[in-house]
Design an enzyme around this catalytic site. Structure first.
Site, mmCIF file in Angstrom:
data_model
loop_
_atom_site.group_PDB
_atom_site.id
_atom_site.type_symbol
_atom_site.label_atom_id
_atom_site.label_comp_id
_atom_site.label_asym_id
_atom_site.label_seq_id
_atom_site.Cartn_x
_atom_site.Cartn_y
_atom_site.Cartn_z
ATOM 1 N N TYR A 106 30.397 46.111 36.871
ATOM 2 C CA TYR A 106 30.784 45.278 38.024
ATOM 3 C C TYR A 106 29.927 45.637 39.236
ATOM 4 C CZ TYR A 106 33.836 43.200 41.618
ATOM 5 O OH TYR A 106 34.342 42.470 42.672
ATOM 6 N N LYS A 122 27.340 43.135 41.333
ATOM 7 C CA LYS A 122 27.478 42.826 42.761
ATOM 8 C C LYS A 122 26.276 43.336 43.557
ATOM 9 C CE LYS A 122 31.444 40.665 42.478
ATOM 10 N NZ LYS A 122 31.572 39.230 42.795
HETATM 11 P P1 NAD Z 1 40.750 35.977 41.653
HETATM 12 O O1 NAD Z 1 40.782 36.415 40.229
HETATM 13 O O2 NAD Z 1 42.022 35.541 42.302
HETATM 14 O O3 NAD Z 1 39.659 34.838 41.853
HETATM 15 C C1 NAD Z 1 38.549 34.682 41.000
HETATM 16 C C2 NAD Z 1 38.504 33.242 40.521
HETATM 17 O O4 NAD Z 1 37.319 33.069 39.744
HETATM 18 C C3 NAD Z 1 39.714 32.889 39.626
HETATM 19 O O5 NAD Z 1 40.324 31.695 40.096
HETATM 20 C C4 NAD Z 1 39.096 32.692 38.247
HETATM 21 O O6 NAD Z 1 39.754 31.710 37.461
HETATM 22 C C5 NAD Z 1 37.673 32.260 38.627
HETATM 23 N N1 NAD Z 1 36.705 32.464 37.546
HETATM 24 C C6 NAD Z 1 36.559 33.555 36.744
HETATM 25 N N2 NAD Z 1 35.583 33.329 35.829
HETATM 26 C C7 NAD Z 1 35.107 32.085 36.075
HETATM 27 C C8 NAD Z 1 34.103 31.273 35.476
HETATM 28 N N3 NAD Z 1 33.390 31.713 34.416
HETATM 29 N N4 NAD Z 1 33.887 30.034 35.967
HETATM 30 C C9 NAD Z 1 34.616 29.575 37.026
HETATM 31 N N5 NAD Z 1 35.581 30.281 37.625
HETATM 32 C C10 NAD Z 1 35.823 31.532 37.160
HETATM 33 O O7 NAD Z 1 40.161 37.232 42.435
HETATM 34 P P2 NAD Z 1 39.524 37.407 43.886
HETATM 35 O O8 NAD Z 1 39.772 38.792 44.257
HETATM 36 O O9 NAD Z 1 39.898 36.318 44.809
HETATM 37 O O10 NAD Z 1 37.975 37.287 43.516
HETATM 38 C C11 NAD Z 1 37.089 36.397 44.164
HETATM 39 C C12 NAD Z 1 35.746 37.081 44.319
HETATM 40 O O11 NAD Z 1 35.913 38.186 45.203
HETATM 41 C C13 NAD Z 1 35.162 37.645 43.026
HETATM 42 O O12 NAD Z 1 33.781 37.380 42.965
HETATM 43 C C14 NAD Z 1 35.420 39.133 43.162
HETATM 44 O O13 NAD Z 1 34.484 39.894 42.443
HETATM 45 C C15 NAD Z 1 35.286 39.310 44.649
HETATM 46 N N6 NAD Z 1 35.910 40.531 45.167
HETATM 47 C C16 NAD Z 1 37.268 40.732 45.140
HETATM 48 C C17 NAD Z 1 37.797 41.905 45.649
HETATM 49 C C18 NAD Z 1 39.266 42.211 45.681
HETATM 50 O O14 NAD Z 1 39.643 43.329 46.120
HETATM 51 N N7 NAD Z 1 40.144 41.332 45.269
HETATM 52 C C19 NAD Z 1 36.940 42.884 46.177
HETATM 53 C C20 NAD Z 1 35.591 42.646 46.182
HETATM 54 C C21 NAD Z 1 35.079 41.466 45.691
#
Ligand code: NAD
Length: 267
Positions: A157, A161
């Site tokens: 991961y 990123k």
């Molecule tokens: P989340 O799981 O709620 O949202 C991610 C979304 O991406 C989901 O709706 C999922 O269905 C969709 N998804 C996954 N694979 C996919 C694909 N192949 N095609 C289309 N859609 C797809 O989680 P989140 O935390 O809101 O994550 C959003 C972004 O933020 C991600 O890129 C994640 O890496 C990043 N992020 C999150 C955090 C955290 O603490 N939650 C921290 C750093 C980065």
């Protein structure tokens, strides 16, 4: 709900958010739509429960797997054909991968890199020609604090990123001549998202895991809570608005200082 940037008016702008069914992507689509943008959301797994709010805000939800070029092209083409152009792209779809490298299968590596990195490549590739036609645009990639400061528990991961941060800077340079700005947000720990809930569900002690996430971020720790999806969306709103017209190639950490280093001892 009102935003900090009440003066931002995105009326007439058209935007696409990937991974917009839940979490940060959902909050972003809603916030940008509340500021007047016509929003299109592509997600692997659209959540039906959101469709009433989507209808109210004019958000179009489409099924899209960002790993598949035909899906991504269809999403972008649909936004352009329905709304006459494209101004905003938020590459937000992502999955976690909490495993040591010796335990990661080739399929898991591909799934993580294809979703978190190739998905952004595909959408950017198909969005840029349309943004050029508009005379410019704004692309925001949702990276992570792990893209700035790698972590020991999720090397694949962190790699995905880190590469997304490099992609952001590279594409920002290449397409400055097209007036296309490319930036990233680097969030975490963000609560109330599917990814965070999955991490917490895996933990032996959920409450202890929440405390650990909060403790790793200095401002989250003094605030005694995680960051909200809306707080990340506020930064994305800034990056797609004219308030950031001279900002490109940046990575804004929305992580309460988590990627700065080792936090001070608690008082
Ligand atoms: P989340 O799981 O709620 O949202 C991610 C979304 O991406 C989901 O709706 C999922 O269905 C969709 N998804 C996954 N694979 C996919 C694909 N192949 N095609 C289309 N859609 C797809 O989680 P989140 O935390 O809101 O994550 C959003 C972004 O933020 C991600 O890129 C994640 O890496 C990043 N992020 C999150 C955090 C955290 O603490 N939650 C921290 C750093 C980065």
């Amino acid at each position: 709900m009102s935003s900090t940037f009440t003066q931002v008016d995105l009326t007439g702008r058209v935007g696409v958010v990937t991974g917009g069914a839940t979490g940060i992507g959902r909050a972003t689509a809603v916030l940008l739509a509340e500021h007047g943008a016509k929003m299109f959301v592509g997600d692997f797994d659209p959540v039906g429960a959101t469709s009433e709010e989507s209808a109210r805000l004019g958000i179009t939800e489409l099924r899209c797997d960002v790993r598949v070029e035909a899906d991504v092209k269809q999403l972008i083409d649909r936004a352009v054909s329905q709304s006459g152009g494209l101004d905003i792209l938020v590459n937000n779809a992502g999955i976690g991968m909490v495993k040591q490298i010796t335990e990661v299968s080739e399929e898991e590596w591909d799934a993580c890199l294809d979703t978190n990195l190739k998905g952004a490549f595909l959408a950017t590739k198909h969005a840029i020609p349309h943004m050029r036609q508009r005379g410019g645009g704004s692309i925001v990639n949702t990276a992570s604090n792990a893209g700035i400061l790698p972590r020991a528990h999720d090397p694949v991961y962190s790699t995905s990123k880190g590469a997304l941060v490099a992609f952001t800077k590279s594409i920002a340079l290449c397409h400055s001549i097209d007036r296309i700005r490319v930036n990233a947000v680097c969030p975490g720990p963000v609560g109330d998202t599917r990814m965070m809930n999955a991490d917490l569900d895996r933990a032996a002690d959920r409450e202890a895991a929440i405390k650990q996430f909060i403790a790793a971020s200095p401002i989250a720790r003094v605030s005694e809570r995680m960051i909200s999806p809306r707080e990340v969306a506020e930064a994305i709103l800034y990056l797609v608005s004219d308030a950031s017209i001279m900002v490109t190639g940046t990575c804004i950490a929305i992580d309460g200082g988590k990627s700065l280093g080792v936090p001070p001892q608690a008082k």
